[in-house]
Design a protein around this motif. Structure first.
Motif, mmCIF file in Angstrom:
data_model
loop_
_atom_site.group_PDB
_atom_site.id
_atom_site.type_symbol
_atom_site.label_atom_id
_atom_site.label_comp_id
_atom_site.label_asym_id
_atom_site.label_seq_id
_atom_site.Cartn_x
_atom_site.Cartn_y
_atom_site.Cartn_z
ATOM 1 N N THR A 120 -0.885 -7.552 -2.397
ATOM 2 C CA THR A 120 0.483 -7.201 -2.000
ATOM 3 C C THR A 120 1.263 -8.445 -1.587
ATOM 4 O OG1 THR A 120 -0.247 -5.010 -1.272
ATOM 5 C CG2 THR A 120 1.848 -5.829 -0.389
ATOM 6 N N HIS A 121 0.639 -9.314 -0.789
ATOM 7 C CA HIS A 121 1.297 -10.557 -0.370
ATOM 8 C C HIS A 121 1.561 -11.463 -1.570
ATOM 9 C CE1 HIS A 121 0.868 -9.306 3.683
ATOM 10 N NE2 HIS A 121 -0.411 -9.614 3.828
ATOM 11 N N VAL A 122 0.593 -11.533 -2.480
ATOM 12 C CA VAL A 122 0.774 -12.331 -3.697
ATOM 13 C C VAL A 122 1.950 -11.785 -4.511
ATOM 14 C CG1 VAL A 122 -0.253 -12.858 -5.948
ATOM 15 C CG2 VAL A 122 -1.589 -13.178 -3.864
ATOM 16 N N LEU A 123 2.054 -10.468 -4.595
ATOM 17 C CA LEU A 123 3.142 -9.853 -5.346
ATOM 18 C C LEU A 123 4.496 -10.247 -4.766
ATOM 19 C CD1 LEU A 123 4.389 -7.899 -7.386
ATOM 20 C CD2 LEU A 123 3.833 -6.014 -5.826
ATOM 21 N N GLY A 154 -2.342 0.403 -8.808
ATOM 22 C CA GLY A 154 -1.006 -0.169 -8.687
ATOM 23 C C GLY A 154 -0.127 0.646 -7.757
ATOM 24 N N CYS A 155 -0.368 1.958 -7.683
ATOM 25 C CA CYS A 155 0.403 2.810 -6.768
ATOM 26 C C CYS A 155 0.072 2.481 -5.319
ATOM 27 C CB CYS A 155 0.115 4.280 -7.054
ATOM 28 S SG CYS A 155 0.491 4.799 -8.743
ATOM 29 N N ALA A 156 -1.186 2.167 -5.047
ATOM 30 C CA ALA A 156 -1.571 1.773 -3.693
ATOM 31 C C ALA A 156 -0.906 0.448 -3.311
ATOM 32 C CB ALA A 156 -3.094 1.647 -3.596
ATOM 33 N N ILE A 157 -0.855 -0.487 -4.239
ATOM 34 C CA ILE A 157 -0.194 -1.765 -3.975
ATOM 35 C C ILE A 157 1.292 -1.543 -3.717
ATOM 36 C CG2 ILE A 157 0.428 -3.990 -5.000
ATOM 37 C CD1 ILE A 157 -2.250 -3.929 -6.485
ATOM 38 N N ARG A 159 2.719 1.163 -2.493
ATOM 39 C CA ARG A 159 2.870 1.762 -1.162
ATOM 40 C C ARG A 159 2.741 0.712 -0.072
ATOM 41 N NH1 ARG A 159 -1.078 6.661 -0.193
ATOM 42 N NH2 ARG A 159 0.049 6.634 1.817
ATOM 43 N N LEU A 160 1.741 -0.144 -0.196
ATOM 44 C CA LEU A 160 1.538 -1.171 0.826
ATOM 45 C C LEU A 160 2.686 -2.174 0.842
ATOM 46 C CD1 LEU A 160 -2.303 -1.775 0.463
ATOM 47 C CD2 LEU A 160 -1.117 -0.792 2.433
ATOM 48 N N PHE A 161 3.245 -2.466 -0.321
ATOM 49 C CA PHE A 161 4.389 -3.381 -0.392
ATOM 50 C C PHE A 161 5.580 -2.777 0.344
ATOM 51 C CE2 PHE A 161 8.061 -5.506 -2.026
ATOM 52 C CZ PHE A 161 7.656 -6.781 -2.404
ATOM 53 N N ALA A 162 5.897 -1.525 0.027
ATOM 54 C CA ALA A 162 7.038 -0.867 0.672
ATOM 55 C C ALA A 162 6.818 -0.697 2.167
ATOM 56 C CB ALA A 162 7.279 0.492 0.018
ATOM 57 N N GLN A 163 5.560 -0.497 2.555
ATOM 58 C CA GLN A 163 5.212 -0.338 3.971
ATOM 59 C C GLN A 163 5.278 -1.672 4.710
ATOM 60 O OE1 GLN A 163 1.457 1.736 4.448
ATOM 61 N NE2 GLN A 163 1.017 0.659 6.356
ATOM 62 N N THR A 164 4.813 -2.735 4.080
ATOM 63 C CA THR A 164 4.757 -4.057 4.705
ATOM 64 C C THR A 164 6.108 -4.740 4.725
ATOM 65 O OG1 THR A 164 2.480 -4.265 3.871
ATOM 66 C CG2 THR A 164 3.539 -6.282 4.674
ATOM 67 N N TYR A 165 6.922 -4.480 3.696
ATOM 68 C CA TYR A 165 8.244 -5.100 3.589
ATOM 69 C C TYR A 165 9.307 -3.994 3.503
ATOM 70 C CZ TYR A 165 5.077 -8.835 2.205
ATOM 71 O OH TYR A 165 4.039 -9.732 2.153
ATOM 72 N N LEU A 231 -10.745 -7.741 -7.045
ATOM 73 C CA LEU A 231 -9.900 -6.958 -6.144
ATOM 74 C C LEU A 231 -10.764 -5.919 -5.441
ATOM 75 C CD1 LEU A 231 -7.049 -6.332 -5.092
ATOM 76 C CD2 LEU A 231 -6.772 -4.764 -7.031
ATOM 77 N N SER A 232 -11.028 -6.139 -4.174
ATOM 78 C CA SER A 232 -11.914 -5.255 -3.425
ATOM 79 C C SER A 232 -11.193 -3.990 -2.990
ATOM 80 C CB SER A 232 -12.458 -5.981 -2.185
ATOM 81 O OG SER A 232 -13.301 -5.124 -1.445
ATOM 82 N N ARG A 233 -11.926 -2.874 -3.067
ATOM 83 C CA ARG A 233 -11.406 -1.591 -2.586
ATOM 84 C C ARG A 233 -12.143 -1.131 -1.329
ATOM 85 N NH1 ARG A 233 -12.984 2.219 -6.008
ATOM 86 N NH2 ARG A 233 -14.462 0.829 -7.039
ATOM 87 N N ARG A 234 -12.978 -1.998 -0.766
ATOM 88 C CA ARG A 234 -13.823 -1.570 0.348
ATOM 89 C C ARG A 234 -13.022 -1.109 1.553
ATOM 90 N NH1 ARG A 234 -18.355 -6.350 0.491
ATOM 91 N NH2 ARG A 234 -16.436 -7.581 0.647
ATOM 92 N N ASN A 235 -11.850 -1.698 1.791
ATOM 93 C CA ASN A 235 -11.043 -1.306 2.952
ATOM 94 C C ASN A 235 -9.814 -0.498 2.570
ATOM 95 O OD1 ASN A 235 -9.595 -3.337 1.725
ATOM 96 N ND2 ASN A 235 -9.036 -4.386 3.614
#
Length: 353
Positions: A120-123, A154-157, A159-165, A231-235
């Motif tokens: 997400t940060h890289v994006l 990609g949907c998770a990324i 969501r995290l992008f919109a949530q983080t920024y 790309l880890s999904r563990r967390n």
């Protein structure tokens, strides 16, 4: 005016820029991308999408090239209708498609080199540099009006992008989102559980079928399994524990426009049976499909009331909706674009074929 001259007067199909870029903090690795410029603005007809960027977010399996057919159909529909269109950007994440591995990963792939928050940060850095490079200086904005078109993880990324920024994302098209809070093994009954009753299994499904399905999903889809992208999904379940929260904030404080799409149950069951998983159709229809539908229903609640559409079904499409139904995706792209930028009612373009 004849039909022939009318065709000749159509604007030309845009030429994509197919190239690569290095990020300011990761100079040793290339991210490869495909960028389509927005349709030109005219003094009498300014492009309302000149500051909008449609960004395509891949799943783990298919690279950016999987969006080519959807993009082509979307652009051709806009051109044929003489409608303006925004800039479009697809890319391969680090370790995916044509792009180099993430230079910060400590181990070679397959590995758990970086997580979805890192992606997400890289994006964000990637979008900042791309927007700066392609910005129309005559009408600059600090950041583009972002609309994400995404599949699977990609949907998770997104969501995290919109949530983080917060305030950066105007629209989201979720195409069969990953169930971010699932381990993909617990979808199926556990024959070793003390309360397991084999008589509750669907007709024609044996205890052995369930065990084999659980083991295949554990081996391929469990979050502990590394992948060639690194790309880890563990967390992931910790980052996104619920499909219905947190609520996202778009520009202006209200939620982004959202379209949630799910796969066709029958098509997904058929593909799961005929593919390498060989999952009995009855198992998929009884356990996996209802769980995915419930997850998608939750996703419609992460934005403001009245901003979400769905879940709708991509008829004839399995999990990789952009591969199975590029015409459908193109139509939903156009509908979401007009909702998010024009604030209009949803109008689908074409017949989705």
């Amino acid at each position: 005016m004849s039909a022939q001259s009318s065709e000749e007067d159509l604007p030309p199909f845009p030429t994509p820029e197919i190239s690569s870029i290095t990020l300011e903090n990761k100079h040793s690795a290339q991210i490869h991308y495909t960028y389509y410029p927005p349709s030109p603005s005219k003094a009498t007809h300014p492009n309302p999408f000149s500051q909008t960027l449609l960004v395509f977010l891949n799943g783990l399996v298919l690279p950016r090239s999987s969006w080519d057919a959807s993009i082509s159909k979307f652009l051709q529909a806009r051109i044929n209708a003489r409608l303006p269109y925004p800039a479009l950007l697809s890319y391969d994440r680090y370790g995916q498609g044509d792009s180099d591995p993430d230079p910060d990963d400590a181990e070679p792939p397959p590995c758990h080199g970086h997580d979805v928050m890192s992606a997400t940060h890289v994006l964000r850095q990637f979008l900042l540099q791309m927007w700066k490079e392609h910005l129309d200086i005559s009408s600059p904005t600090q950041f583009p009006n972002i609309i994400f078109i995404c599949n699977s993880i990609g949907c998770a990324i997104a969501r995290l992008f919109a949530q983080t920024y917060p305030g950066t994302v105007s629209g989201l098209l979720f195409l069969d989102s990953i169930m971010a809070n699932s381990d993909f093994v617990s979808l199926w009954p556990d024959p070793d559980a003390h309360n397991f009753d084999p008589h509750t299994l669907p007709p024609g499904v044996s205890e052995r079928d369930v065990r084999e399905t659980r083991e295949k999903y554990r081996r391929i889809f469990h979050p502990s399994v590394p992948n060639s992208e690194g790309l880890s999904r563990r967390n992931l379940a910790t980052l996104l524990p619920s499909s219905s929260s947190p609520a996202l904030e778009g520009p202006g404080g209200s939620g982004p426009y959202l379209t949630v799409v799910g796969h066709d149950w029958e098509t997904f069951a058929d593909q799961s049976f005929t593919g390498s998983l060989n999952t009995p159709r009855a198992l998929t229809m009884t356990y996996a499909n209802p769980a995915w539908q419930k997850y998608n229903e939750g996703l419609t609640r992460i934005t403001s009331e009245g901003k979400a559409i769905g879940p709708i079904v991509a008829i004839g499409c399995g999990h990789f909706v952009q591969r199975d139904g590029p015409g459908f995706v193109a139509g939903e792209m156009g509908a979401l674009l007009d909702r998010a930028v024009n604030r209009g009612e949803q109008v689908r373009e074409g017949d989705g074929s």
